[in-house]
Motif scaffolding. Structure first.
Motif, mmCIF file in Angstrom:
data_model
loop_
_atom_site.group_PDB
_atom_site.id
_atom_site.type_symbol
_atom_site.label_atom_id
_atom_site.label_comp_id
_atom_site.label_asym_id
_atom_site.label_seq_id
_atom_site.Cartn_x
_atom_site.Cartn_y
_atom_site.Cartn_z
ATOM 1 N N TYR A 138 -38.641 10.751 36.069
ATOM 2 C CA TYR A 138 -37.399 9.903 36.329
ATOM 3 C C TYR A 138 -36.790 10.306 37.821
ATOM 4 C CZ TYR A 138 -37.928 9.342 31.445
ATOM 5 O OH TYR A 138 -38.496 9.246 30.287
ATOM 6 N N LYS A 139 -36.724 9.115 38.709
ATOM 7 C CA LYS A 139 -36.182 9.606 40.177
ATOM 8 C C LYS A 139 -34.654 8.810 40.263
ATOM 9 C CE LYS A 139 -40.157 11.653 41.624
ATOM 10 N NZ LYS A 139 -40.918 11.486 40.418
ATOM 11 N N THR A 140 -34.431 8.013 39.498
ATOM 12 C CA THR A 140 -33.225 7.228 39.546
ATOM 13 C C THR A 140 -32.657 7.126 38.086
ATOM 14 O OG1 THR A 140 -34.042 5.198 39.389
ATOM 15 C CG2 THR A 140 -34.181 5.913 41.547
ATOM 16 N N ILE A 141 -31.274 6.934 38.078
ATOM 17 C CA ILE A 141 -30.673 6.701 36.777
ATOM 18 C C ILE A 141 -31.223 5.363 36.150
ATOM 19 C CG2 ILE A 141 -28.606 5.536 37.773
ATOM 20 C CD1 ILE A 141 -26.930 7.143 35.582
ATOM 21 N N GLY A 142 -31.526 4.257 37.086
ATOM 22 C CA GLY A 142 -32.103 3.248 36.592
ATOM 23 C C GLY A 142 -33.257 3.526 35.802
ATOM 24 N N GLU A 143 -34.096 4.097 36.334
ATOM 25 C CA GLU A 143 -35.349 4.448 35.621
ATOM 26 C C GLU A 143 -35.112 5.146 34.181
ATOM 27 O OE1 GLU A 143 -38.025 4.981 39.619
ATOM 28 O OE2 GLU A 143 -37.661 6.814 38.252
ATOM 29 N N LEU A 144 -34.142 6.224 34.368
ATOM 30 C CA LEU A 144 -33.917 7.021 33.316
ATOM 31 C C LEU A 144 -33.407 5.892 31.965
ATOM 32 C CD1 LEU A 144 -33.338 10.072 31.657
ATOM 33 C CD2 LEU A 144 -31.212 9.579 32.485
ATOM 34 N N LEU A 145 -32.541 5.095 32.429
ATOM 35 C CA LEU A 145 -31.870 4.159 31.294
ATOM 36 C C LEU A 145 -32.957 2.973 31.187
ATOM 37 C CD1 LEU A 145 -28.368 3.634 33.113
ATOM 38 C CD2 LEU A 145 -28.937 5.155 31.222
ATOM 39 N N ALA A 146 -33.767 2.757 31.621
ATOM 40 C CA ALA A 146 -34.867 1.718 31.387
ATOM 41 C C ALA A 146 -35.795 2.449 30.151
ATOM 42 C CB ALA A 146 -35.687 1.480 32.537
ATOM 43 N N ALA A 147 -35.771 3.727 30.338
ATOM 44 C CA ALA A 147 -36.729 4.337 29.329
ATOM 45 C C ALA A 147 -36.061 4.299 28.266
ATOM 46 C CB ALA A 147 -37.150 5.800 30.061
ATOM 47 N N ALA A 148 -34.662 4.740 28.172
ATOM 48 C CA ALA A 148 -33.633 4.890 27.202
ATOM 49 C C ALA A 148 -33.514 3.580 26.193
ATOM 50 C CB ALA A 148 -32.462 5.477 27.641
ATOM 51 N N LYS A 149 -34.022 2.507 27.082
ATOM 52 C CA LYS A 149 -33.872 1.069 26.310
ATOM 53 C C LYS A 149 -34.973 0.978 25.407
ATOM 54 C CE LYS A 149 -30.446 -0.676 29.561
ATOM 55 N NZ LYS A 149 -30.148 -1.713 30.558
ATOM 56 N N LYS A 150 -36.275 1.578 25.825
ATOM 57 C CA LYS A 150 -37.450 1.341 24.934
ATOM 58 C C LYS A 150 -37.479 1.595 23.698
ATOM 59 C CE LYS A 150 -40.293 1.813 29.555
ATOM 60 N NZ LYS A 150 -41.367 2.476 29.940
ATOM 61 N N PRO A 151 -37.978 0.649 23.023
ATOM 62 C CA PRO A 151 -38.181 0.740 21.380
ATOM 63 C C PRO A 151 -38.813 2.352 21.344
ATOM 64 C CG PRO A 151 -38.794 -1.244 21.954
ATOM 65 C CD PRO A 151 -38.696 -0.581 23.016
ATOM 66 N N GLY A 152 -38.149 3.116 20.127
ATOM 67 C CA GLY A 152 -38.767 4.313 20.023
ATOM 68 C C GLY A 152 -38.528 5.530 21.046
ATOM 69 N N SER A 153 -37.649 5.213 21.932
ATOM 70 C CA SER A 153 -37.300 6.150 22.931
ATOM 71 C C SER A 153 -37.038 7.768 22.311
ATOM 72 C CB SER A 153 -36.141 5.788 23.529
ATOM 73 O OG SER A 153 -35.725 6.907 24.838
ATOM 74 N N ALA A 154 -37.772 8.372 22.736
ATOM 75 C CA ALA A 154 -37.731 9.950 22.544
ATOM 76 C C ALA A 154 -36.754 10.905 23.250
ATOM 77 C CB ALA A 154 -38.986 10.458 22.239
ATOM 78 N N LEU A 155 -36.111 10.352 24.285
ATOM 79 C CA LEU A 155 -35.223 10.984 25.182
ATOM 80 C C LEU A 155 -34.217 11.771 24.472
ATOM 81 C CD1 LEU A 155 -34.368 8.137 27.878
ATOM 82 C CD2 LEU A 155 -35.794 10.382 28.049
ATOM 83 N N THR A 156 -34.082 13.114 25.021
ATOM 84 C CA THR A 156 -33.174 14.141 24.435
ATOM 85 C C THR A 156 -32.255 14.467 25.653
ATOM 86 O OG1 THR A 156 -34.638 15.690 24.785
ATOM 87 C CG2 THR A 156 -34.406 14.826 22.312
ATOM 88 N N MET A 157 -31.021 14.768 25.190
ATOM 89 C CA MET A 157 -29.817 14.943 26.002
ATOM 90 C C MET A 157 -29.037 16.173 25.606
ATOM 91 S SD MET A 157 -26.109 14.872 26.107
ATOM 92 C CE MET A 157 -24.967 14.854 27.680
ATOM 93 N N ALA A 158 -28.953 17.261 26.434
ATOM 94 C CA ALA A 158 -28.266 18.477 25.854
ATOM 95 C C ALA A 158 -26.772 18.517 26.053
ATOM 96 C CB ALA A 158 -29.050 19.700 26.878
#
Length: 325
Positions: A138-158
Protein backbone atom coordinates in the motif's frame (compact mmCIF):
# COMPACT_ATOMS: atom_id res chain seq x y z
CA UNK A 1 -10.91 34.34 84.84
CA UNK A 2 -10.40 30.61 84.21
CA UNK A 3 -13.21 30.53 81.62
CA UNK A 4 -11.76 33.54 79.83
CA UNK A 5 -8.26 32.04 79.78
CA UNK A 6 -9.60 28.67 78.57
CA UNK A 7 -11.60 30.35 75.79
CA UNK A 8 -8.53 32.31 74.69
CA UNK A 9 -6.42 29.15 74.59
CA UNK A 10 -9.12 27.32 72.63
CA UNK A 11 -9.27 30.06 70.01
CA UNK A 12 -5.49 30.15 69.76
CA UNK A 13 -5.33 26.36 69.41
CA UNK A 14 -7.93 26.33 66.65
CA UNK A 15 -6.08 29.11 64.83
CA UNK A 16 -2.83 27.19 65.08
CA UNK A 17 -4.44 24.02 63.76
CA UNK A 18 -5.93 25.93 60.85
CA UNK A 19 -2.48 27.19 59.90
CA UNK A 20 -0.87 23.72 59.89
CA UNK A 21 -2.25 22.56 56.51
CA UNK A 22 -1.26 25.84 54.91
CA UNK A 23 2.24 25.52 56.33
CA UNK A 24 2.49 21.95 55.05
CA UNK A 25 1.34 23.02 51.60
CA UNK A 26 3.77 25.91 51.46
CA UNK A 27 6.60 23.42 51.99
CA UNK A 28 5.42 21.24 49.12
CA UNK A 29 7.13 19.17 47.91
CA UNK A 30 9.31 17.97 50.77
CA UNK A 31 9.64 14.40 49.47
CA UNK A 32 9.61 12.61 46.07
CA UNK A 33 6.58 13.09 43.82
CA UNK A 34 5.17 10.28 41.70
CA UNK A 35 3.87 10.65 38.13
CA UNK A 36 1.74 7.55 37.46
CA UNK A 37 1.44 6.58 33.78
CA UNK A 38 -1.16 4.27 32.17
CA UNK A 39 1.30 2.80 29.66
CA UNK A 40 4.58 0.86 29.73
CA UNK A 41 7.93 2.55 28.98
CA UNK A 42 8.20 3.80 25.42
CA UNK A 43 5.51 5.66 23.56
CA UNK A 44 4.01 9.13 23.57
CA UNK A 45 3.00 9.57 27.21
CA UNK A 46 6.16 8.00 28.59
CA UNK A 47 8.39 10.17 26.41
CA UNK A 48 6.61 13.35 27.48
CA UNK A 49 6.74 12.33 31.15
CA UNK A 50 10.47 11.77 31.10
CA UNK A 51 11.10 15.19 29.58
CA UNK A 52 9.08 17.07 32.19
CA UNK A 53 10.10 14.94 35.19
CA UNK A 54 13.69 16.04 34.76
CA UNK A 55 12.65 19.69 34.51
CA UNK A 56 10.28 19.50 37.50
CA UNK A 57 13.01 17.95 39.64
CA UNK A 58 15.27 20.89 38.79
CA UNK A 59 12.56 23.37 39.76
CA UNK A 60 11.35 21.79 43.00
CA UNK A 61 14.59 20.09 44.15
CA UNK A 62 12.76 16.80 44.69
CA UNK A 63 12.64 13.68 42.50
CA UNK A 64 9.65 13.40 40.16
CA UNK A 65 9.44 9.66 39.60
CA UNK A 66 7.83 8.09 36.53
CA UNK A 67 5.72 5.10 37.61
CA UNK A 68 4.44 3.00 34.68
CA UNK A 69 1.26 1.04 35.55
CA UNK A 70 -0.23 -0.27 32.29
CA UNK A 71 -3.40 -2.28 31.89
CA UNK A 72 -7.20 -2.13 31.62
CA UNK A 73 -7.16 0.75 29.15
CA UNK A 74 -5.19 2.88 31.58
CA UNK A 75 -7.62 2.38 34.45
CA UNK A 76 -5.11 0.57 36.66
CA UNK A 77 -3.06 3.76 36.79
CA UNK A 78 -6.11 6.04 36.89
CA UNK A 79 -7.80 4.20 39.71
CA UNK A 80 -4.56 4.08 41.69
CA UNK A 81 -4.28 7.87 41.54
CA UNK A 82 -7.99 8.49 42.11
CA UNK A 83 -7.72 6.57 45.40
CA UNK A 84 -4.38 8.09 46.44
CA UNK A 85 -4.15 10.53 49.33
CA UNK A 86 -4.77 14.05 47.94
CA UNK A 87 -1.57 15.45 49.39
CA UNK A 88 0.25 16.45 46.20
CA UNK A 89 2.62 13.50 45.94
CA UNK A 90 0.76 11.28 43.45
CA UNK A 91 -0.39 12.52 40.04
CA UNK A 92 -1.94 10.88 36.99
CA UNK A 93 -0.21 11.68 33.70
CA UNK A 94 -2.39 10.27 30.98
CA UNK A 95 -3.85 10.82 27.54
CA UNK A 96 -7.29 11.01 25.91
CA UNK A 97 -8.41 7.41 26.44
CA UNK A 98 -7.29 6.67 30.00
CA UNK A 99 -8.43 10.06 31.29
CA UNK A 100 -11.77 10.43 29.52
CA UNK A 101 -13.11 7.26 27.94
CA UNK A 102 -11.82 4.01 29.43
CA UNK A 103 -14.44 3.67 32.20
CA UNK A 104 -17.18 3.82 29.55
CA UNK A 105 -15.45 1.57 27.02
CA UNK A 106 -14.49 -1.06 29.60
CA UNK A 107 -17.88 -0.71 31.32
CA UNK A 108 -16.24 -0.37 34.71
CA UNK A 109 -16.98 2.59 36.94
CA UNK A 110 -13.40 2.89 38.16
CA UNK A 111 -13.40 6.69 38.20
CA UNK A 112 -15.00 9.76 36.66
CA UNK A 113 -12.52 12.45 35.70
CA UNK A 114 -15.03 15.19 36.55
CA UNK A 115 -15.46 13.95 40.14
CA UNK A 116 -12.34 12.01 41.05
CA UNK A 117 -9.59 14.21 39.61
CA UNK A 118 -8.45 17.80 39.75
CA UNK A 119 -6.93 18.84 36.38
CA UNK A 120 -3.51 20.49 36.68
CA UNK A 121 -2.17 21.23 33.19
CA UNK A 122 -1.88 19.96 29.67
CA UNK A 123 1.62 18.92 28.59
CA UNK A 124 1.71 18.08 24.88
CA UNK A 125 -0.38 17.71 21.74
CA UNK A 126 0.53 15.25 18.99
CA UNK A 127 -1.11 14.44 15.65
CA UNK A 128 -1.43 10.83 14.57
CA UNK A 129 -0.08 9.25 11.41
CA UNK A 130 -1.50 6.25 9.58
CA UNK A 131 1.49 4.07 8.74
CA UNK A 132 1.85 0.66 7.14
CA UNK A 133 4.62 -1.90 7.42
CA UNK A 134 7.08 -1.14 4.61
CA UNK A 135 6.69 -4.65 3.20
CA UNK A 136 3.00 -4.13 2.43
CA UNK A 137 1.99 -3.07 -1.10
CA UNK A 138 0.00 0.00 0.00
CA UNK A 139 1.41 3.32 -1.19
CA UNK A 140 -1.61 5.56 -0.48
CA UNK A 141 -4.47 5.62 2.00
CA UNK A 142 -6.81 5.08 -0.94
CA UNK A 143 -5.10 1.76 -1.73
CA UNK A 144 -5.29 0.65 1.89
CA UNK A 145 -8.97 1.51 2.21
CA UNK A 146 -9.75 -0.18 -1.10
CA UNK A 147 -8.19 -3.38 0.27
CA UNK A 148 -10.21 -2.96 3.47
CA UNK A 149 -13.45 -2.92 1.45
CA UNK A 150 -12.80 -6.21 -0.30
CA UNK A 151 -14.80 -9.22 0.93
CA UNK A 152 -12.82 -11.29 3.38
CA UNK A 153 -10.28 -8.54 4.04
CA UNK A 154 -7.58 -9.82 6.37
CA UNK A 155 -6.17 -6.42 7.29
CA UNK A 156 -5.10 -5.99 10.92
CA UNK A 157 -4.52 -2.72 12.75
CA UNK A 158 -2.45 -2.38 15.94
CA UNK A 159 -3.99 -0.28 18.72
CA UNK A 160 -2.20 0.71 21.96
CA UNK A 161 -5.43 0.07 23.84
CA UNK A 162 -9.21 0.24 23.64
CA UNK A 163 -10.52 3.79 23.88
CA UNK A 164 -7.27 5.49 22.92
CA UNK A 165 -7.34 8.20 20.26
CA UNK A 166 -5.65 5.66 17.98
CA UNK A 167 -8.60 3.30 18.44
CA UNK A 168 -11.25 6.01 18.03
CA UNK A 169 -9.73 7.28 14.78
CA UNK A 170 -9.59 3.69 13.51
CA UNK A 171 -13.29 3.24 14.27
CA UNK A 172 -14.06 6.55 12.59
CA UNK A 173 -12.21 5.51 9.43
CA UNK A 174 -14.08 2.22 9.24
CA UNK A 175 -17.41 3.98 9.65
CA UNK A 176 -16.69 6.74 7.12
CA UNK A 177 -14.87 4.64 4.52
CA UNK A 178 -16.88 1.43 4.68
CA UNK A 179 -13.69 -0.55 5.14
CA UNK A 180 -13.25 -3.33 7.69
CA UNK A 181 -10.24 -4.60 9.58
CA UNK A 182 -9.38 -6.45 12.73
CA UNK A 183 -8.22 -4.15 15.53
CA UNK A 184 -5.67 -5.81 17.80
CA UNK A 185 -5.34 -4.09 21.17
CA UNK A 186 -1.98 -3.99 22.94
CA UNK A 187 -0.87 -2.67 26.31
CA UNK A 188 0.70 0.52 24.98
CA UNK A 189 2.48 1.90 21.92
CA UNK A 190 5.70 -0.04 22.35
CA UNK A 191 4.33 -3.60 21.92
CA UNK A 192 1.96 -2.42 19.17
CA UNK A 193 4.89 -0.91 17.27
CA UNK A 194 6.97 -4.05 17.76
CA UNK A 195 4.34 -6.18 16.04
CA UNK A 196 3.87 -3.61 13.26
CA UNK A 197 7.60 -3.65 12.51
CA UNK A 198 7.62 -7.44 12.70
CA UNK A 199 4.78 -7.76 10.20
CA UNK A 200 2.31 -9.38 12.59
CA UNK A 201 -0.08 -6.51 11.77
CA UNK A 202 -0.23 -4.46 8.58
CA UNK A 203 -0.82 -0.93 9.84
CA UNK A 204 -1.57 1.34 12.76
CA UNK A 205 -2.51 4.88 13.67
CA UNK A 206 0.20 6.13 15.95
CA UNK A 207 1.36 9.35 17.48
CA UNK A 208 3.84 11.14 15.23
CA UNK A 209 6.24 11.25 18.18
CA UNK A 210 6.40 7.44 18.17
CA UNK A 211 6.10 6.76 14.45
CA UNK A 212 8.48 9.34 13.00
CA UNK A 213 11.79 7.50 13.59
CA UNK A 214 10.50 4.34 11.87
CA UNK A 215 9.14 6.35 8.95
CA UNK A 216 12.52 8.08 8.56
CA UNK A 217 14.26 4.69 8.62
CA UNK A 218 11.88 3.42 5.90
CA UNK A 219 10.70 0.63 8.18
CA UNK A 220 7.15 1.95 7.87
CA UNK A 221 5.40 4.08 5.26
CA UNK A 222 3.23 7.08 6.18
CA UNK A 223 -0.07 7.34 4.28
CA UNK A 224 -1.93 10.16 6.08
CA UNK A 225 -1.85 12.42 9.13
CA UNK A 226 -4.74 13.47 11.37
CA UNK A 227 -3.73 17.12 11.78
CA UNK A 228 -5.64 19.93 10.04
CA UNK A 229 -2.53 20.82 8.02
CA UNK A 230 0.36 18.77 6.71
CA UNK A 231 3.18 18.10 9.14
CA UNK A 232 6.33 20.14 8.29
CA UNK A 233 8.62 17.15 8.83
CA UNK A 234 6.55 15.08 6.34
CA UNK A 235 5.35 17.57 3.71
CA UNK A 236 4.50 14.87 1.15
CA UNK A 237 2.06 13.05 3.46
CA UNK A 238 -1.56 14.22 3.00
CA UNK A 239 -4.02 14.90 5.80
CA UNK A 240 -7.17 12.87 6.29
CA UNK A 241 -9.10 15.97 5.28
CA UNK A 242 -7.25 16.05 1.95
CA UNK A 243 -7.96 12.34 1.60
CA UNK A 244 -11.72 12.90 1.60
CA UNK A 245 -12.63 13.02 5.29
CA UNK A 246 -13.98 16.55 5.55
CA UNK A 247 -13.34 18.61 8.69
CA UNK A 248 -11.66 15.72 10.46
CA UNK A 249 -8.88 16.52 12.92
CA UNK A 250 -7.59 14.50 15.85
CA UNK A 251 -4.63 14.67 18.17
CA UNK A 252 -3.44 12.94 21.28
CA UNK A 253 -2.95 15.15 24.29
CA UNK A 254 -1.01 14.38 27.42
CA UNK A 255 -1.83 16.06 30.70
CA UNK A 256 -1.56 15.85 34.46
CA UNK A 257 -4.34 15.40 37.00
CA UNK A 258 -4.32 15.11 40.78
CA UNK A 259 -6.66 13.23 43.09
CA UNK A 260 -9.75 15.30 43.88
CA UNK A 261 -9.23 17.27 47.07
CA UNK A 262 -5.56 18.05 46.46
CA UNK A 263 -4.81 21.51 47.94
CA UNK A 264 -5.47 24.22 45.31
CA UNK A 265 -2.16 25.96 45.97
CA UNK A 266 -0.30 22.73 45.16
CA UNK A 267 -2.22 22.45 41.89
CA UNK A 268 -1.44 26.08 41.10
CA UNK A 269 2.26 25.79 41.89
CA UNK A 270 2.67 22.69 39.75
CA UNK A 271 0.62 24.20 36.92
CA UNK A 272 2.64 27.41 36.91
CA UNK A 273 5.91 25.45 36.93
CA UNK A 274 4.72 23.32 34.00
CA UNK A 275 3.59 26.34 32.00
CA UNK A 276 7.00 27.94 32.46
CA UNK A 277 8.86 24.71 31.64
CA UNK A 278 6.77 24.03 28.52
CA UNK A 279 7.27 27.59 27.25
CA UNK A 280 11.04 27.15 27.34
CA UNK A 281 12.53 26.98 23.84
CA UNK A 282 14.91 24.15 24.71
CA UNK A 283 12.09 22.03 26.14
CA UNK A 284 9.87 22.81 23.16
CA UNK A 285 12.67 21.65 20.88
CA UNK A 286 12.79 18.30 22.71
CA UNK A 287 9.07 17.82 22.13
CA UNK A 288 9.40 18.90 18.50
CA UNK A 289 11.95 16.17 17.88
CA UNK A 290 9.22 13.78 19.05
CA UNK A 291 6.68 15.32 16.68
CA UNK A 292 4.75 16.93 19.54
CA UNK A 293 3.85 20.46 20.54
CA UNK A 294 4.58 21.38 24.16
CA UNK A 295 1.80 23.48 25.67
CA UNK A 296 0.91 24.01 29.32
CA UNK A 297 -2.31 25.43 30.74
CA UNK A 298 -3.92 26.57 33.94
CA UNK A 299 -6.12 24.14 35.89
CA UNK A 300 -9.17 26.06 34.68
CA UNK A 301 -8.06 25.99 31.03
CA UNK A 302 -7.26 22.28 31.17
CA UNK A 303 -10.67 21.55 32.71
CA UNK A 304 -12.38 23.45 29.88
CA UNK A 305 -10.35 21.54 27.29
CA UNK A 306 -11.21 18.16 28.82
CA UNK A 307 -14.89 19.09 28.90
CA UNK A 308 -14.86 19.89 25.17
CA UNK A 309 -12.98 16.68 24.28
CA UNK A 310 -15.41 14.64 26.35
CA UNK A 311 -18.38 16.20 24.56
CA UNK A 312 -16.76 15.66 21.15
CA UNK A 313 -15.75 12.01 21.41
CA UNK A 314 -18.26 10.37 23.74
CA UNK A 315 -20.99 10.45 21.02
CA UNK A 316 -18.53 8.71 18.65
CA UNK A 317 -17.95 5.97 21.22
CA UNK A 318 -21.66 5.44 21.79
CA UNK A 319 -22.68 5.60 18.14
CA UNK A 320 -19.97 3.13 17.12
CA UNK A 321 -20.74 1.01 20.18
CA UNK A 322 -17.03 0.90 21.00
CA UNK A 323 -16.37 -1.57 23.76
CA UNK A 324 -13.44 -3.56 25.08
CA UNK A 325 -15.69 -6.58 25.51
Amino acid sequence: MFKKTFATLAVATCAALAVLPAMAQSNWPDKPVKLVLPYPPGGNVDGAARIISEQLQAVFKQPFLVDNRPGAGGMIAGEFVAKAAPEGYTFFMGANGPILFSPTIFKRNAYDWKKDFAPVSSVSFTPLVLQVNAATPYKTIGELLAAAKKPGSALTMASPGAGTTNHLVSEYLQKESGGKWLTVHYKGNAPATTDLLGGQVQFNLDQLSVAQPFIQQNRTRALAVTSAKRVPSMPDVPTLQESGFKNFEAETFTGILAPAGTPPDVLQRLSEALQKILADKAVQAKFETLGAEARGSSPQQFTQFLTKEDARWMPVIKQANISAE
